[in-house]
Design a protein around this motif. Structure first.
Motif, PDB file in Angstrom:
ATOM      1  N   THR A  29     -46.070 -10.706 -13.422  1.00  0.00           N
ATOM      2  CA  THR A  29     -46.132  -9.770 -12.298  1.00  0.00           C
ATOM      3  C   THR A  29     -46.446  -8.362 -12.793  1.00  0.00           C
ATOM      4  OG1 THR A  29     -44.596 -11.087 -10.992  1.00  0.00           O
ATOM      5  CG2 THR A  29     -44.853  -8.791 -10.348  1.00  0.00           C
ATOM      6  N   ARG A  30     -45.877  -8.002 -13.913  1.00  0.00           N
ATOM      7  CA  ARG A  30     -46.133  -6.659 -14.455  1.00  0.00           C
ATOM      8  C   ARG A  30     -47.581  -6.496 -14.890  1.00  0.00           C
ATOM      9  NH1 ARG A  30     -40.463  -6.618 -17.680  1.00  0.00           N
ATOM     10  NH2 ARG A  30     -39.180  -6.552 -15.803  1.00  0.00           N
ATOM     11  N   GLU A  32     -50.060  -7.938 -13.447  1.00  0.00           N
ATOM     12  CA  GLU A  32     -50.785  -7.755 -12.188  1.00  0.00           C
ATOM     13  C   GLU A  32     -50.594  -6.342 -11.630  1.00  0.00           C
ATOM     14  OE1 GLU A  32     -53.077  -9.870 -10.971  1.00  0.00           O
ATOM     15  OE2 GLU A  32     -52.645 -10.979 -12.820  1.00  0.00           O
ATOM     16  N   ILE A  33     -49.404  -5.787 -11.788  1.00  0.00           N
ATOM     17  CA  ILE A  33     -49.164  -4.408 -11.350  1.00  0.00           C
ATOM     18  C   ILE A  33     -50.027  -3.442 -12.153  1.00  0.00           C
ATOM     19  CG2 ILE A  33     -47.456  -2.539 -11.340  1.00  0.00           C
ATOM     20  CD1 ILE A  33     -45.347  -4.674 -10.555  1.00  0.00           C
ATOM     21  N   VAL A  48     -47.606  -0.818  -3.641  1.00  0.00           N
ATOM     22  CA  VAL A  48     -47.705  -1.851  -4.678  1.00  0.00           C
ATOM     23  C   VAL A  48     -47.156  -3.167  -4.131  1.00  0.00           C
ATOM     24  CG1 VAL A  48     -46.921  -2.586  -6.973  1.00  0.00           C
ATOM     25  CG2 VAL A  48     -47.594  -0.204  -6.588  1.00  0.00           C
ATOM     26  N   PHE A  52     -48.026  -8.076  -3.334  1.00  0.00           N
ATOM     27  CA  PHE A  52     -47.281  -9.131  -4.007  1.00  0.00           C
ATOM     28  C   PHE A  52     -46.367  -9.873  -3.036  1.00  0.00           C
ATOM     29  CE2 PHE A  52     -48.440  -6.026  -7.165  1.00  0.00           C
ATOM     30  CZ  PHE A  52     -48.932  -6.815  -8.189  1.00  0.00           C
ATOM     31  N   VAL A  59     -40.317  -5.703  -6.817  1.00  0.00           N
ATOM     32  CA  VAL A  59     -41.455  -4.901  -7.293  1.00  0.00           C
ATOM     33  C   VAL A  59     -40.952  -3.570  -7.841  1.00  0.00           C
ATOM     34  CG1 VAL A  59     -43.576  -3.710  -6.594  1.00  0.00           C
ATOM     35  CG2 VAL A  59     -43.121  -6.043  -5.794  1.00  0.00           C
ATOM     36  N   HIS A  62     -39.709  -4.040 -11.308  1.00  0.00           N
ATOM     37  CA  HIS A  62     -40.832  -4.159 -12.249  1.00  0.00           C
ATOM     38  C   HIS A  62     -41.420  -2.780 -12.552  1.00  0.00           C
ATOM     39  CE1 HIS A  62     -41.042  -8.471 -12.613  1.00  0.00           C
ATOM     40  NE2 HIS A  62     -41.205  -8.651 -11.305  1.00  0.00           N
ATOM     41  N   LEU A  63     -41.591  -1.964 -11.528  1.00  0.00           N
ATOM     42  CA  LEU A  63     -42.125  -0.613 -11.727  1.00  0.00           C
ATOM     43  C   LEU A  63     -41.188   0.204 -12.622  1.00  0.00           C
ATOM     44  CD1 LEU A  63     -43.406   0.116  -8.127  1.00  0.00           C
ATOM     45  CD2 LEU A  63     -44.828  -0.098 -10.173  1.00  0.00           C
TER      46      LEU A  63
END
Length: 100
Positions: A29-30, A32-33, A48, A52, A59, A62-63
């Motif tokens: 996921t990171r 993809e971010i 963001v 997803f 999210v 993850h940020l």
């Protein structure tokens, strides 16, 4: 002697490669971010999260992980925070010669 060389190699790698940086970055996921922010700069958590299937809170975590490792920078705009890639950090971690 062989084991001693292996230990030295491991020690050299640990002192020259930022494993925490890479382990934070190389989570699907990171990644993809990071790809999203490479195309669409300065996005809020909600912007963001719209890309997803995970909840906004996931999210956001993850940020935060990416920000804590210096992969992202944050800019406060009123009540919102906008995230973008920290290009300098990425360049340093991917281009720095490792002396292993």
């Amino acid at each position: 002697m062989q084991e001693n060389q292996s230990d030295k190699c491991n020690d050299d790698m640990e002192s020259n490669i930022d494993f925490e940086f890479f382990s934070t970055l190389f989570e699907p996921t990171r990644i993809e971010i990071v790809k999203l922010l490479a195309v669409e700069d300065l996005l809020t958590v909600q912007e963001v999260a719209n890309h997803f299937p995970q909840d906004r809170s996931v999210v956001s975590r993850h940020l935060k992980a990416l920000f804590d490792q210096g992969i992202l920078v944050a800019r406060k705009e009123g009540r919102s925070t906008r995230y973008s890639l920290n290009h300098a950090s990425l360049i340093i971690n991917f281009s720095e010669p490792w002396s292993i």
